[in-house]
Design a protein around this motif. Structure first.
Motif, PDB file in Angstrom:
ATOM      1  N   GLU A  50       0.818  -1.322   0.052  1.00 42.81           N
ATOM      2  CA  GLU A  50      -0.223  -0.071  -0.087  1.00 42.81           C
ATOM      3  C   GLU A  50       1.137   1.210  -0.173  1.00 42.81           C
ATOM      4  OE1 GLU A  50      -2.726  -0.242   3.190  1.00 42.81           O
ATOM      5  OE2 GLU A  50      -3.659  -1.788   2.513  1.00 42.81           O
ATOM      6  N   ILE A  51       2.036   1.347   1.037  1.00 39.88           N
ATOM      7  CA  ILE A  51       2.943   2.483   0.827  1.00 39.88           C
ATOM      8  C   ILE A  51       3.722   2.434  -0.545  1.00 39.88           C
ATOM      9  CG2 ILE A  51       4.781   3.134   1.804  1.00 39.88           C
ATOM     10  CD1 ILE A  51       3.871   2.105   4.610  1.00 39.88           C
ATOM     11  N   PHE A  52       4.054   1.314  -1.238  1.00 41.59           N
ATOM     12  CA  PHE A  52       4.630   1.399  -2.317  1.00 41.59           C
ATOM     13  C   PHE A  52       3.880   1.904  -3.513  1.00 41.59           C
ATOM     14  CE2 PHE A  52       5.687  -0.811  -6.208  1.00 41.59           C
ATOM     15  CZ  PHE A  52       7.125  -0.215  -6.394  1.00 41.59           C
ATOM     16  N   ASN A  53       2.362   1.721  -3.453  1.00 37.03           N
ATOM     17  CA  ASN A  53       1.563   2.157  -4.623  1.00 37.03           C
ATOM     18  C   ASN A  53       1.271   3.989  -4.386  1.00 37.03           C
ATOM     19  OD1 ASN A  53       1.445  -0.082  -6.065  1.00 37.03           O
ATOM     20  ND2 ASN A  53      -0.404  -0.943  -4.581  1.00 37.03           N
ATOM     21  N   LEU A  54       1.232   3.978  -2.810  1.00 35.76           N
ATOM     22  CA  LEU A  54       1.070   5.435  -2.562  1.00 35.76           C
ATOM     23  C   LEU A  54       2.267   6.325  -3.151  1.00 35.76           C
ATOM     24  CD1 LEU A  54      -0.549   7.675  -1.281  1.00 35.76           C
ATOM     25  CD2 LEU A  54       0.337   7.140   0.625  1.00 35.76           C
ATOM     26  N   GLU A  55       3.767   5.781  -3.073  1.00 34.40           N
ATOM     27  CA  GLU A  55       4.859   6.331  -3.510  1.00 34.40           C
ATOM     28  C   GLU A  55       4.788   6.706  -4.993  1.00 34.40           C
ATOM     29  OE1 GLU A  55       9.481   5.690  -3.273  1.00 34.40           O
ATOM     30  OE2 GLU A  55       8.369   4.039  -2.556  1.00 34.40           O
ATOM     31  N   ILE A 188       8.691  15.919  -2.838  1.00 33.90           N
ATOM     32  CA  ILE A 188      10.036  15.095  -2.410  1.00 33.90           C
ATOM     33  C   ILE A 188      10.403  14.395  -1.142  1.00 33.90           C
ATOM     34  CG2 ILE A 188      12.713  15.162  -2.639  1.00 33.90           C
ATOM     35  CD1 ILE A 188      12.258  16.989  -4.983  1.00 33.90           C
ATOM     36  N   GLY A 189       9.840  15.386  -0.139  1.00 35.40           N
ATOM     37  CA  GLY A 189       9.813  14.932   1.144  1.00 35.40           C
ATOM     38  C   GLY A 189       8.886  14.032   1.620  1.00 35.40           C
ATOM     39  N   LEU A 190       7.619  13.722   0.897  1.00 34.66           N
ATOM     40  CA  LEU A 190       6.775  12.673   1.246  1.00 34.66           C
ATOM     41  C   LEU A 190       7.198  11.304   0.608  1.00 34.66           C
ATOM     42  CD1 LEU A 190       3.146  14.194   0.742  1.00 34.66           C
ATOM     43  CD2 LEU A 190       4.377  13.705   2.853  1.00 34.66           C
ATOM     44  N   ILE A 191       7.770  11.638  -0.511  1.00 31.01           N
ATOM     45  CA  ILE A 191       8.402  10.257  -1.299  1.00 31.01           C
ATOM     46  C   ILE A 191       9.514   9.533  -0.489  1.00 31.01           C
ATOM     47  CG2 ILE A 191       9.765   9.632  -3.373  1.00 31.01           C
ATOM     48  CD1 ILE A 191       8.107  11.615  -4.915  1.00 31.01           C
ATOM     49  N   LYS A 192      10.507  10.731   0.194  1.00 35.15           N
ATOM     50  CA  LYS A 192      11.580  10.265   0.739  1.00 35.15           C
ATOM     51  C   LYS A 192      11.339   9.432   2.115  1.00 35.15           C
ATOM     52  CE  LYS A 192      15.053  13.275  -0.479  1.00 35.15           C
ATOM     53  NZ  LYS A 192      16.031  14.443   0.161  1.00 35.15           N
ATOM     54  N   LYS A 193      10.147   9.983   2.851  1.00 39.57           N
ATOM     55  CA  LYS A 193       9.479   9.309   4.052  1.00 39.57           C
ATOM     56  C   LYS A 193       8.899   8.089   3.811  1.00 39.57           C
ATOM     57  CE  LYS A 193       6.362  10.515   7.865  1.00 39.57           C
ATOM     58  NZ  LYS A 193       5.467  11.468   8.356  1.00 39.57           N
ATOM     59  N   ALA A 194       8.095   7.810   2.539  1.00 35.46           N
ATOM     60  CA  ALA A 194       7.613   6.511   1.997  1.00 35.46           C
ATOM     61  C   ALA A 194       8.793   5.531   1.717  1.00 35.46           C
ATOM     62  CB  ALA A 194       6.763   6.670   0.872  1.00 35.46           C
TER      63      ALA A 194
END
Length: 466
Positions: A50-55, A188-194
């Motif tokens: 789920e996190i991967f798909n959101l990323e 970019i910050g959200l992607i790094k977090k994921a």
């Protein structure tokens, strides 16, 4: 990008991370994944998916913002060009006389050439050059007249109004650009977090490695040279690569900084990560798609020393300063310091400091090889690749190189192909054994030579084949 979109993504990501962490706590999965029930493992993988798909969705939004930024920057540049054109037009309007003088000058030249044509006709001499000159002059006169017509059409107040409007547009674009760039950084910050959530376990191991090689296959045309090589090479160690001739040692080494790319029928598959971050085939960061790596930068960070010393046929000083110079360093004092530091690290300074203007090719074989090492060090690399660096040297020169490498490993990762198993035992921390294009075994040197796991490794180190 509306802030509500970012806020929605942020809340959704935080919720999924929280759910994942709660699930790990509930099922005691924070330390490891060993002996997990199949059902629990499946649920864990679904939550991570789920996190991967959101990323991936976040990345799509990031790409959209990036396209907007590119479009805004293009419009900004076009408007700036228009403003410059209008300013030129205004300047020309106040200086029309220069164009009139130019027309007079060209007309005078045309008349002179016409007179020359008459003379040459009588004398039956070639005329093509004169016709060509007149054609060119007439063309330039038409161009100048067209410019004058355009200048006369434009009114000063209209130019001023147009310029003001364009500047106003650019101010709005600047504001919009700042907003988009701010949104870009937030996403970019959200992607790094994921990404951190998904790779946290593997991240520490990978980041401690100079290279992580995954499923590497290499071909020369239809011939396969390397088969599914997987290896993790630690930083600031000496790695020896051994194996019989034609087993793929040099091919593997040269793939690490993509020198093999210069061979027309070369092809590679798989992944090689530099410092756990940069995919050297895609030339970009695996953490941030916008962090690119140039091929020249890769070859600067991963230097190469060849079997036969290859100094440039120029002075010792210029050999060492060549790399820093082409990378933009011009300051003489700084270049002098780089040359001295590099030659000192290569254990050559004391031998050549009085003769820096001498040709590099005038040195002995061992000195030439140390000069090549100094030349590579001058580019401030992180990793040094060495393809049998002592095979063309006498024992005394080879011993000096070995001692040098033992000193250099404090600052650099050294990956070295060698045919000498004794050399591998003497100086390497780890050894990789290749056979028929396959990595058979990779282990600490002492373990590989004293207690190898694979029978083929055992037979090779005992000299049963090779």
């Amino acid at each position: 990008m509306k802030s509500t979109t970012y806020q929605n993504f942020k809340e959704l990501l935080n919720k999924k991370i929280e759910n994942l962490n709660d699930f790990k706590v509930k099922n005691n999965l924070l330390k490891n994944k060993i002996n997990i029930e199949a059902k629990v493992l499946k649920n864990l993988e679904l939550k991570e998916l789920e996190i991967f798909n959101l990323e991936k969705k976040l990345q799509k939004n990031l790409d959209k913002i990036d396209q907007k930024i590119l479009k805004l920057k293009t419009n900004l540049l076009k408007n700036k060009e228009k403003i410059l054109d209008l300013q030129d037009l205004l300047e020309d309007k106040n200086n029309l006389s220069k164009y009139k003088k130019e027309i007079e000058k060209k007309s005078f030249e045309i008349n002179q050439i016409k007179n020359k044509i008459k003379i040459f006709k009588r004398e039956k001499k070639p005329l093509s050059a004169f016709y060509s000159l007149n054609y060119k002059n007439n063309k330039e006169i038409k161009k100048i007249k067209k410019r004058i017509k355009k200048i006369n059409k434009c009114k000063e107040n209209k130019i001023s109004i147009k310029t003001a409007k364009l500047k106003q547009k650019n101010n709005k674009i600047d504001i919009n650009l700042k907003i988009q760039e701010h949104d870009l950084n937030k996403f970019i910050g959200l992607i790094k977090k994921a990404n951190n959530v998904l790779v946290k376990k593997e991240k520490k191991i990978i980041e401690e490695m100079a290279f992580v090689v995954k499923d590497l296959n290499v071909y020369y045309g239809t011939k396969k040279a390397l088969f599914n090589v997987n290896i993790e090479i630690p930083r600031k160690k000496i790695i020896a690569i051994i194996g019989p001739s034609g087993c793929g040692k040099s091919t593997f080494l040269r793939t690490l900084n993509r020198i093999n790319d210069e061979i027309s029928n070369f092809k590679s598959e798989g992944e090689i990560l530099l410092n756990g971050e940069y995919d050297i085939f895609k030339l970009k960061s695996i953490k941030n798609n916008y962090d690119k790596l140039e091929l020249t930068e890769l070859r600067t960070r991963v230097g190469m020393i060849f079997q036969k010393p290859n100094p440039f046929p120029i002075s010792i000083y210029k050999n060492v300063s060549y790399g820093p110079k082409i990378n933009g360093i011009k300051n003489k004092s700084l270049l002098n310091q780089i040359v001295q530091d590099s030659l000192e690290k290569a254990a050559l300074w004391n031998e050549v400091k009085e003769n820096l203007k001498e040709n590099g090719t005038s040195l002995s074989g061992g000195q030439q090889q140390r000069l090549c090492i100094a030349r590579s060090i001058a580019n401030n690399p992180e990793i040094l690749l060495m393809d049998e660096p002592t095979s063309a040297l006498d024992p005394i020169a080879a011993s000096k190189i070995e001692n040098l490498l033992l000193n250099l490993k404090k600052d650099y990762t050294i990956i070295m192909v060698t045919h000498s198993m004794q050399q591998a035992i003497r100086i390497s921390d780890y050894t990789a054994f290749f056979y028929q294009g396959k990595l058979i075994e990779f282990a600490p040197t002492e373990k590989l030579f004293k207690n190898p796991i694979q029978k083929r490794t055992h037979d090779y180190v005992l000299g049963k084949f090779g």
